[in-house]
Design a protein around this motif. Structure first.
Motif, PDB file in Angstrom:
ATOM      1  N   THR A 132     -50.490  -8.010 -52.327  1.00 17.06           N
ATOM      2  CA  THR A 132     -50.191  -6.846 -53.183  1.00 17.06           C
ATOM      3  C   THR A 132     -48.818  -6.956 -53.843  1.00 17.06           C
ATOM      4  N   GLY A 138     -46.979   0.657 -48.488  1.00 20.18           N
ATOM      5  CA  GLY A 138     -48.179   1.356 -48.954  1.00 20.18           C
ATOM      6  C   GLY A 138     -48.959   0.461 -49.907  1.00 20.18           C
ATOM      7  N   ALA A 139     -50.162   0.068 -49.510  1.00 20.74           N
ATOM      8  CA  ALA A 139     -50.959  -0.836 -50.345  1.00 20.74           C
ATOM      9  C   ALA A 139     -52.441  -0.689 -50.008  1.00 20.74           C
ATOM     10  N   VAL A 140     -53.263  -0.779 -51.053  1.00 22.77           N
ATOM     11  CA  VAL A 140     -54.719  -0.764 -50.888  1.00 22.77           C
ATOM     12  C   VAL A 140     -55.268  -1.900 -51.741  1.00 22.77           C
ATOM     13  N   ARG A 170     -59.711   0.773 -53.906  1.00 26.51           N
ATOM     14  CA  ARG A 170     -58.870   1.873 -54.418  1.00 26.51           C
ATOM     15  C   ARG A 170     -59.718   3.053 -54.886  1.00 26.51           C
ATOM     16  N   ARG A 171     -59.048   4.193 -55.041  1.00 30.62           N
ATOM     17  CA  ARG A 171     -59.638   5.429 -55.566  1.00 30.62           C
ATOM     18  C   ARG A 171     -60.777   5.962 -54.701  1.00 30.62           C
ATOM     19  N   GLN A 172     -60.683   5.755 -53.403  1.00 35.98           N
ATOM     20  CA  GLN A 172     -61.658   6.326 -52.468  1.00 35.98           C
ATOM     21  C   GLN A 172     -60.972   7.190 -51.414  1.00 35.98           C
ATOM     22  N   GLY A 173     -59.696   7.452 -51.633  1.00 40.11           N
ATOM     23  CA  GLY A 173     -58.988   8.320 -50.697  1.00 40.11           C
ATOM     24  C   GLY A 173     -58.410   7.624 -49.474  1.00 40.11           C
ATOM     25  N   LEU A 174     -58.432   6.270 -49.447  1.00 38.26           N
ATOM     26  CA  LEU A 174     -57.886   5.579 -48.262  1.00 38.26           C
ATOM     27  C   LEU A 174     -56.388   5.829 -48.120  1.00 38.26           C
ATOM     28  N   PHE A 175     -55.688   5.762 -49.249  1.00 37.20           N
ATOM     29  CA  PHE A 175     -54.240   5.940 -49.180  1.00 37.20           C
ATOM     30  C   PHE A 175     -53.900   7.388 -48.817  1.00 37.20           C
ATOM     31  N   ARG A 176     -54.654   8.314 -49.394  1.00 33.98           N
ATOM     32  CA  ARG A 176     -54.442   9.726 -49.057  1.00 33.98           C
ATOM     33  C   ARG A 176     -54.542   9.904 -47.526  1.00 33.98           C
ATOM     34  N   THR A 184     -40.173   4.282 -54.392  1.00 34.89           N
ATOM     35  CA  THR A 184     -41.403   3.971 -55.105  1.00 34.89           C
ATOM     36  C   THR A 184     -41.158   3.797 -56.605  1.00 34.89           C
ATOM     37  N   LEU A 230     -47.403   9.645 -57.361  1.00 32.77           N
ATOM     38  CA  LEU A 230     -48.308   9.450 -56.224  1.00 32.77           C
ATOM     39  C   LEU A 230     -47.916  10.333 -55.033  1.00 32.77           C
ATOM     40  N   TYR A 231     -46.635  10.641 -54.930  1.00 38.25           N
ATOM     41  CA  TYR A 231     -46.131  11.286 -53.719  1.00 38.25           C
ATOM     42  C   TYR A 231     -45.756  12.762 -53.905  1.00 38.25           C
TER      43      TYR A 231
HETATM   44  C1  LIG Z   1     -51.132   3.239 -55.099  1.00 39.26           C
HETATM   45  C2  LIG Z   1     -52.271   2.873 -54.169  1.00 39.26           C
HETATM   46  C3  LIG Z   1     -51.686   2.650 -52.759  1.00 39.26           C
HETATM   47  C4  LIG Z   1     -53.265   4.056 -54.131  1.00 39.26           C
HETATM   48  O1  LIG Z   1     -54.296   3.752 -53.187  1.00 39.26           O
HETATM   49  P1  LIG Z   1     -55.724   4.509 -53.264  1.00 39.26           P
HETATM   50  O2  LIG Z   1     -56.433   4.298 -51.962  1.00 39.26           O
HETATM   51  O3  LIG Z   1     -56.431   4.074 -54.485  1.00 39.26           O
HETATM   52  O4  LIG Z   1     -55.312   6.014 -53.425  1.00 39.26           O
HETATM   53  P2  LIG Z   1     -56.239   7.275 -53.084  1.00 39.26           P
HETATM   54  O5  LIG Z   1     -57.639   6.966 -53.536  1.00 39.26           O
HETATM   55  O6  LIG Z   1     -56.083   7.655 -51.667  1.00 39.26           O
HETATM   56  O7  LIG Z   1     -55.611   8.363 -54.008  1.00 39.26           O
HETATM   57  C5  LIG Z   1     -54.731   9.328 -53.494  1.00 39.26           C
HETATM   58  C6  LIG Z   1     -54.227  10.179 -54.622  1.00 39.26           C
HETATM   59  O8  LIG Z   1     -53.271   9.433 -55.372  1.00 39.26           O
HETATM   60  C7  LIG Z   1     -53.643   9.378 -56.743  1.00 39.26           C
HETATM   61  N1  LIG Z   1     -53.275   8.041 -57.221  1.00 39.26           N
HETATM   62  C8  LIG Z   1     -53.839   6.872 -56.878  1.00 39.26           C
HETATM   63  N2  LIG Z   1     -53.172   5.848 -57.488  1.00 39.26           N
HETATM   64  C9  LIG Z   1     -52.181   6.432 -58.229  1.00 39.26           C
HETATM   65  C10 LIG Z   1     -51.165   5.921 -59.074  1.00 39.26           C
HETATM   66  N3  LIG Z   1     -51.014   4.599 -59.298  1.00 39.26           N
HETATM   67  N4  LIG Z   1     -50.324   6.788 -59.672  1.00 39.26           N
HETATM   68  C11 LIG Z   1     -50.456   8.135 -59.453  1.00 39.26           C
HETATM   69  N5  LIG Z   1     -51.383   8.680 -58.636  1.00 39.26           N
HETATM   70  C12 LIG Z   1     -52.251   7.844 -58.052  1.00 39.26           C
HETATM   71  C13 LIG Z   1     -55.159   9.587 -56.746  1.00 39.26           C
HETATM   72  O9  LIG Z   1     -55.576  10.137 -57.974  1.00 39.26           O
HETATM   73  C14 LIG Z   1     -55.335  10.543 -55.603  1.00 39.26           C
HETATM   74  O10 LIG Z   1     -55.073  11.868 -55.989  1.00 39.26           O
HETATM   75  P3  LIG Z   1     -56.277  12.939 -56.081  1.00 39.26           P
HETATM   76  O11 LIG Z   1     -56.893  12.943 -54.714  1.00 39.26           O
HETATM   77  O12 LIG Z   1     -55.589  14.205 -56.452  1.00 39.26           O
HETATM   78  O13 LIG Z   1     -57.183  12.360 -57.113  1.00 39.26           O
HETATM   79  C15 LIG Z   1     -53.013   1.595 -54.657  1.00 39.26           C
HETATM   80  O14 LIG Z   1     -53.411   1.808 -55.986  1.00 39.26           O
HETATM   81  C16 LIG Z   1     -52.158   0.336 -54.592  1.00 39.26           C
HETATM   82  O15 LIG Z   1     -52.157  -0.366 -53.568  1.00 39.26           O
HETATM   83  N6  LIG Z   1     -51.438   0.030 -55.672  1.00 39.26           N
HETATM   84  C17 LIG Z   1     -50.589  -1.176 -55.708  1.00 39.26           C
HETATM   85  C18 LIG Z   1     -49.419  -1.056 -54.742  1.00 39.26           C
HETATM   86  C19 LIG Z   1     -48.625   0.208 -54.952  1.00 39.26           C
HETATM   87  O16 LIG Z   1     -48.322   0.616 -56.060  1.00 39.26           O
HETATM   88  N7  LIG Z   1     -48.261   0.840 -53.804  1.00 39.26           N
HETATM   89  C20 LIG Z   1     -47.456   2.033 -53.792  1.00 39.26           C
HETATM   90  C21 LIG Z   1     -46.042   1.572 -53.701  1.00 39.26           C
HETATM   91  S1  LIG Z   1     -44.950   2.879 -53.327  1.00 39.26           S
END
Ligand SMILES: CC(C)(COP(=O)(O)OP(=O)(O)OC[C@H]1O[C@@H](n2cnc3c(N)ncnc32)[C@H](O)[C@@H]1OP(=O)(O)O)[C@@H](O)C(=O)NCCC(=O)NCCS
Length: 295
Positions: free
Chosen positions: A30, A86-88, A93-99, A121, A126-127
């Protein structure tokens, strides 16, 4: 998109070498970083609480870690936690795993009694829904002080085990580098960031028992990145010890203990620092954060 019901949630992979390797692979894939270099620097942070989702083959598809980062904010000790890694994986992605991982990490922080949770970040959006607010970082710029007098300094080398041991000792016993905002204990990230930053030089001032981290830049710039040790020498003594005569100074932390003043300049090119906690814990502005304290 893959079906998340086939995944297993784990928070014990810190003690399982195969799962830890899978977690390291996720971070490498990632972010392009290799956390196994920590092995040569004394190992990962013992306070690390990893949370992750794993598939049936043992691949780590999603992760987030919490760790203890005691802070000084406005001169007061604060039980702080940090979130990192924090990484998926893209196909998950977009399945709520990070949430879910944020929920698990925040529950852990609440159960452990942390008063403030911090993270860095490039995607603050995102946060913010989880109660984190952005805190602007500053550097401090100004002309050099008149030169002090001191007994010199010797270079520290992270390829040398004795120097790593000395640095760990200084970091364990460190005085917070600033009162407005500074980590109190953050040994592993300091060493990890230093190992990844060849432009940052390290030296030991024996007489004041302090390690100095700095770099130089164009136009006679001295960029003071961090100081680790039980005392913070005045800037004038640091320059004398390093035998440097710069024409301008930057410090990456508020110069509360340097016997020197600088003008605060917003650091717009840095990651965004975010904090979740009571309003009263918001640090007094302006303040900075050493690049060696980034996580
Ligand atoms: C960012 C990341 C961790 C999100 O993982 P994910 O499992 O797809 O996230 P989720 O599906 O759990 O989404 C959680 C919420 O965050 C939002 N979200 C997801 N990616 C986002 C992004 N890049 N920017 C803003 N919001 C984002 C989603 O819309 C969701 O909100 P909702 O429930 O209101 O729709 C993933 O895209 C990733 O690994 N990205 C590359 C690494 C990175 O950027 N890590 C964060 C570093 S601080």
């Amino acid at each position: 998109m893959q079906a998340r019901h086939r995944l297993t949630f784990r928070s014990d992979h810190g003690g399982d070498p195969a799962a830890w390797r899978a977690f390291a692979d996720l971070l490498h894939d990632t972010f392009g970083i290799d956390i196994t270099i920590l092995d040569a620097l004394g190992g990962p942070d013992p306070t690390l609480a990893p949370f992750g989702w794993f598939d049936a083959a043992g691949t780590c598809v999603a992760s987030l870690c919490a760790f203890s980062i005691p802070l000084v904010i406005g001169g007061t000790f604060v039980r702080g936690a940090g979130l990192q890694s924090g990484a998926v994986r893209p196909q998950w992605r977009r399945q709520g795993l990070f949430r879910d991982l944020i929920g698990a990490a925040l529950n852990h922080c609440a159960a452990e009694g942390f008063e403030a949770v911090t993270l860095l970040t490039d995607t603050p959006a995102l946060y913010t829904p989880f109660g984190f607010r952005p805190l602007p970082l500053y550097r401090f710029e100004g002309p050099p002080p008149s030169r002090g007098a001191t007994a010199g300094a010797r270079p520290l080398d992270l390829r040398n085990d004795a120097d790593i041991t000395l640095l760990r000792r200084l970091l364990d016993a460190r005085r917070p580098v600033a009162d407005r905002f500074a980590p109190l204990r953050q040994v592993e990230m300091f060493l990890f960031n230093a190992a990844l930053s060849p432009d940052i030089r390290l030296a030991f001032m024996e007489d004041s028992t302090a390690a100095i981290a700095w770099r130089t830049g164009d136009g006679g710039l001295f960029d003071l990145v961090d100081i680790a040790g039980p005392t913070i020498p005045p800037l004038a003594d640091i320059l004398a010890a390093l035998d440097l005569s710069p024409t301008r100074i930057v410090t990456r932390f508020s110069p509360d203990h340097l016997d020197w003043q600088g003008k605060a300049v917003a650091e717009s090119d840095r990651l965004t620092l975010m904090m979740r906690g009571a309003e009263a814990l918001i640090p007094p502005h302006p303040f900075g954060l050493s690049p060696l304290a980034e996580f």
